[in-house]
Design a protein around this motif. Structure first.
Motif, short mmCIF file in Angstrom:
data_model
loop_
_atom_site.label_atom_id
_atom_site.label_comp_id
_atom_site.label_asym_id
_atom_site.label_seq_id
_atom_site.Cartn_x
_atom_site.Cartn_y
_atom_site.Cartn_z
N LEU A 26 -10.22 3.64 -6.86
CA LEU A 26 -9.36 3.03 -7.84
C LEU A 26 -8.17 3.66 -7.91
CD1 LEU A 26 -9.43 0.70 -10.18
CD2 LEU A 26 -10.30 2.69 -11.77
N GLY A 27 -7.18 3.08 -7.88
CA GLY A 27 -5.67 3.59 -8.02
C GLY A 27 -4.94 2.98 -8.87
N GLN A 67 7.66 2.72 0.30
CA GLN A 67 7.25 3.63 1.50
C GLN A 67 6.41 4.75 0.48
OE1 GLN A 67 11.15 4.17 3.47
NE2 GLN A 67 9.63 3.90 5.12
N GLU A 68 6.94 5.11 -0.72
CA GLU A 68 6.29 6.25 -1.36
C GLU A 68 5.07 5.77 -1.88
OE1 GLU A 68 8.89 7.32 -4.54
OE2 GLU A 68 10.79 7.79 -2.99
N ILE A 69 4.81 4.52 -2.35
CA ILE A 69 3.57 4.02 -2.71
C ILE A 69 2.60 3.94 -1.63
CG2 ILE A 69 2.37 2.17 -3.68
CD1 ILE A 69 4.90 1.79 -5.45
N TRP A 70 3.10 3.47 -0.52
CA TRP A 70 2.26 3.28 0.70
C TRP A 70 1.85 4.66 1.19
CZ3 TRP A 70 6.44 -0.32 2.66
CH2 TRP A 70 6.03 -1.66 2.31
N GLN A 71 2.75 5.66 1.29
CA GLN A 71 2.41 6.92 1.63
C GLN A 71 1.09 7.70 0.71
OE1 GLN A 71 3.69 8.68 4.27
NE2 GLN A 71 2.34 10.33 4.20
N TRP A 72 1.47 7.20 -0.51
CA TRP A 72 0.65 7.76 -1.43
C TRP A 72 -0.89 7.12 -1.28
CZ3 TRP A 72 -1.69 4.24 -5.52
CH2 TRP A 72 -2.44 4.92 -6.47
N MET A 73 -0.99 5.87 -0.98
CA MET A 73 -2.07 5.20 -0.72
C MET A 73 -2.91 5.80 0.32
SD MET A 73 -1.01 1.21 -1.37
CE MET A 73 -1.15 0.28 -2.92
N THR A 74 -2.04 6.22 1.55
CA THR A 74 -2.64 6.37 2.77
C THR A 74 -3.00 8.11 2.48
OG1 THR A 74 -0.74 5.13 4.06
CG2 THR A 74 -2.00 6.97 5.16
N GLU A 75 -2.36 8.73 1.91
CA GLU A 75 -2.98 10.15 1.76
C GLU A 75 -4.08 10.11 0.72
OE1 GLU A 75 0.70 12.13 0.12
OE2 GLU A 75 1.71 12.44 2.09
N SER A 76 -4.17 9.37 -0.04
CA SER A 76 -5.30 9.26 -1.04
C SER A 76 -6.57 8.65 -0.29
CB SER A 76 -4.99 8.45 -2.20
OG SER A 76 -3.96 9.03 -2.85
N ALA A 82 -10.45 -0.54 -1.52
CA ALA A 82 -9.93 -0.05 -2.56
C ALA A 82 -9.27 -1.03 -3.64
CB ALA A 82 -8.92 0.71 -2.49
N LEU A 83 -9.23 -0.85 -4.84
CA LEU A 83 -8.70 -1.67 -5.68
C LEU A 83 -7.40 -0.80 -6.72
CD1 LEU A 83 -9.11 -4.28 -7.63
CD2 LEU A 83 -10.58 -2.83 -9.20
N VAL A 84 -6.39 -1.82 -6.72
CA VAL A 84 -5.27 -1.04 -7.36
C VAL A 84 -4.80 -1.91 -8.57
CG1 VAL A 84 -2.70 -1.14 -7.36
CG2 VAL A 84 -4.05 -0.31 -5.52
N ILE A 85 -4.76 -1.00 -9.60
CA ILE A 85 -4.21 -1.52 -11.06
C ILE A 85 -2.70 -1.20 -11.27
CG2 ILE A 85 -4.22 -1.36 -13.54
CD1 ILE A 85 -7.16 -0.16 -13.29
N ASP A 94 5.50 -6.61 -9.59
CA ASP A 94 6.09 -7.19 -8.23
C ASP A 94 5.78 -6.26 -7.23
OD1 ASP A 94 6.62 -9.43 -9.73
OD2 ASP A 94 8.92 -9.20 -9.58
N MET A 95 6.29 -5.11 -7.47
CA MET A 95 6.26 -4.13 -6.26
C MET A 95 4.88 -3.48 -5.90
SD MET A 95 8.81 -0.89 -5.71
CE MET A 95 8.54 -0.23 -7.21
N GLY A 96 4.08 -3.20 -7.03
CA GLY A 96 2.70 -2.76 -6.76
C GLY A 96 1.78 -3.61 -6.19
N GLY A 97 2.03 -4.91 -6.64
CA GLY A 97 1.26 -6.18 -6.07
C GLY A 97 1.71 -6.27 -4.57
N PHE A 98 2.93 -6.33 -4.19
CA PHE A 98 3.41 -6.37 -2.76
C PHE A 98 2.98 -5.32 -1.98
CE2 PHE A 98 7.00 -5.12 0.11
CZ PHE A 98 6.79 -6.10 1.08
N CYS A 99 2.97 -4.05 -2.64
CA CYS A 99 2.34 -2.88 -1.77
C CYS A 99 0.91 -3.04 -1.40
CB CYS A 99 2.64 -1.52 -2.48
SG CYS A 99 4.32 -1.05 -2.48
N ALA A 100 0.04 -3.44 -2.34
CA ALA A 100 -1.25 -3.61 -2.16
C ALA A 100 -1.61 -4.94 -1.29
CB ALA A 100 -2.05 -4.09 -3.47
N SER A 101 -0.69 -5.89 -1.28
CA SER A 101 -0.75 -6.95 -0.66
C SER A 101 -0.45 -6.71 1.00
CB SER A 101 0.02 -8.19 -1.09
OG SER A 101 -0.35 -8.57 -2.42
N THR A 102 0.40 -5.67 1.38
CA THR A 102 0.62 -5.51 2.58
C THR A 102 -0.18 -4.21 3.06
OG1 THR A 102 2.69 -4.45 1.48
CG2 THR A 102 3.06 -6.53 2.41
N TYR A 103 -0.45 -3.41 2.32
CA TYR A 103 -1.38 -2.31 2.71
C TYR A 103 -2.55 -2.56 3.51
CZ TYR A 103 -3.87 2.15 2.54
OH TYR A 103 -4.46 3.43 3.12
N LYS A 104 -2.59 -2.12 4.84
CA LYS A 104 -3.89 -2.65 5.70
C LYS A 104 -4.15 -4.15 5.55
CE LYS A 104 -6.30 1.92 5.28
NZ LYS A 104 -6.10 2.41 6.63
#
Length: 345
Positions: A26-27, A67-76, A82-85, A94-104
């Motif tokens: 959970l992130g 990029q910082e958010i994707w890096q955090w997801m990757t390092e974590s 996974a589930l993001v809040i 907008d940005m958190g949802g975009f990062c979640a929607s494109t990560y993996k």
């Protein structure tokens, strides 16, 4: 369609909701203001989680922060289970949802909007993305969150200017869809209102429109009333000392586009006067220097409703009834900005 919960107790309702979900990790994504003011309201009710915060402000809604958010997801070690809040305002959602929607190629996310603006606007409809080279929401996708939890409790953390910014979208919902709702909205002591009831009505209006047109092929364009000119003004002043909040810019856009509604769709002059009076009573007036008209109009051409070199506007036939794909020329936009500037307060 996402689940929307109007919460009377955010901590307990979030805890109950997460208990129904299965996930590998959970992130929590939030900005620096939300981390300080809103996270404490839910922290004790969250199961084990990882958190990431970024500097608050629209200027950070860009691919560098992604990029910082994707890096955090990757390092974590986030995998596709996974589930993001996203805990925060429109920028975070907008940005958190975009990062979640494109990560993996996409992981699940839920939104907990903490500003009035995000509760009545960004939380519904699945529009995700970031600004790019000064153009608002230029890069993004459509993707619904699994759920949205809306709580009035977060509004107590907001400065008055942020509350007022969200009020612009509430006024817009009345203008495009419900005249009685518009008339019921206060201009005096507008801060003292039954926000929970108002939020539910506004969310209902937006959700009804989005359900009928999820990808903005037609009807959903009415939600952009005030936004063609408003977004351009917001973008133009973003990196200047005259920086405007989203709702402040949209209020200007709605006055200017109400003028265009009167001009192109013959909206009654009495409606134009009513709209102008209500918006100025809440938002006051900002002077738009004539030398800035040209760059603002160029930014209007980046509006996503446009087709080719035609500026398509969503305009009002009357208060409560909106139409879309109305072609408007440069000269008429100049006239609408002059109309706004010429209003005496």
């Amino acid at each position: 369609m996402e689940t929307i919960i109007f919460s009377a107790n955010i901590g307990q309702d979030l805890q109950r909701y997460l208990a129904t979900k299965k996930y590998s990790k959970l992130g929590l994504i939030m900005d620096s203001h939300t981390a300080r003011d809103c996270y404490p309201l839910v922290a004790d009710h969250l199961p084990e989680h990882l958190g990431h915060s970024f500097p608050a402000g629209e200027v950070h809604k860009n691919l560098n922060t992604c990029q910082e958010i994707w890096q955090w997801m990757t390092e974590s070690g986030f995998d596709r289970k996974a589930l993001v809040i996203n805990l925060g305002g429109g920028v975070t959602g907008d940005m958190g949802g975009f990062c979640a929607s494109t990560y993996k190629r996409g992981i699940r996310f839920i939104n907990i909007p903490t500003t009035l603006l995000s509760q009545v606007d960004a939380s519904v409809g699945g529009k995700l993305g970031v600004d790019f080279n000064g153009f608002k929401n230029h890069i993004g996708v459509f993707n619904e969150p699994e759920g949205v939890i809306i709580s009035e409790a977060f509004l107590k953390t907001l400065p008055e200017a942020e509350l007022r910014s969200g009020y612009a979208e509430i006024i817009k919902h009345g203008l495009i869809r419900n005249e009685n709702y518009f008339n019921s909205l206060k201009t005096e002591n507008w801060q003292q209102q039954p926000w929970k009831d108002i939020i539910e009505v506004s969310v209902g209006i937006k959700r009804d429109v989005v359900d009928k047109d999820p990808k903005e092929d037609g009807l959903r364009k009415i939600l952009n009333f005030g936004h063609t000119i408003g977004h351009a003004i917001e973008s133009y002043f973003l990196d200047t000392p005259y920086h405007l909040l989203h709702g402040e810019a949209i209020a200007i856009g709605m006055v200017a586009e109400a003028y265009l509604s009167h001009r192109f769709l013959r909206m009654p002059k009495t409606d134009l006067d009513t709209i102008q009076q209500k918006l100025l009573a809440v938002f006051g007036k900002v002077s738009i220097p004539e030398k800035d008209f040209g760059p603002i109009i160029e930014l209007c051409f980046q509006d996503k409703k446009n087709e080719g070199n035609v500026l398509n506007f969503s305009l009002l036939r009357r208060i409560g009834e909106c139409d879309y794909n109305i072609a408007v020329g440069r000269e008429e936009i100049i006239q609408s900005l002059n109309f706004y500037n010429g209003i005496e307060v």
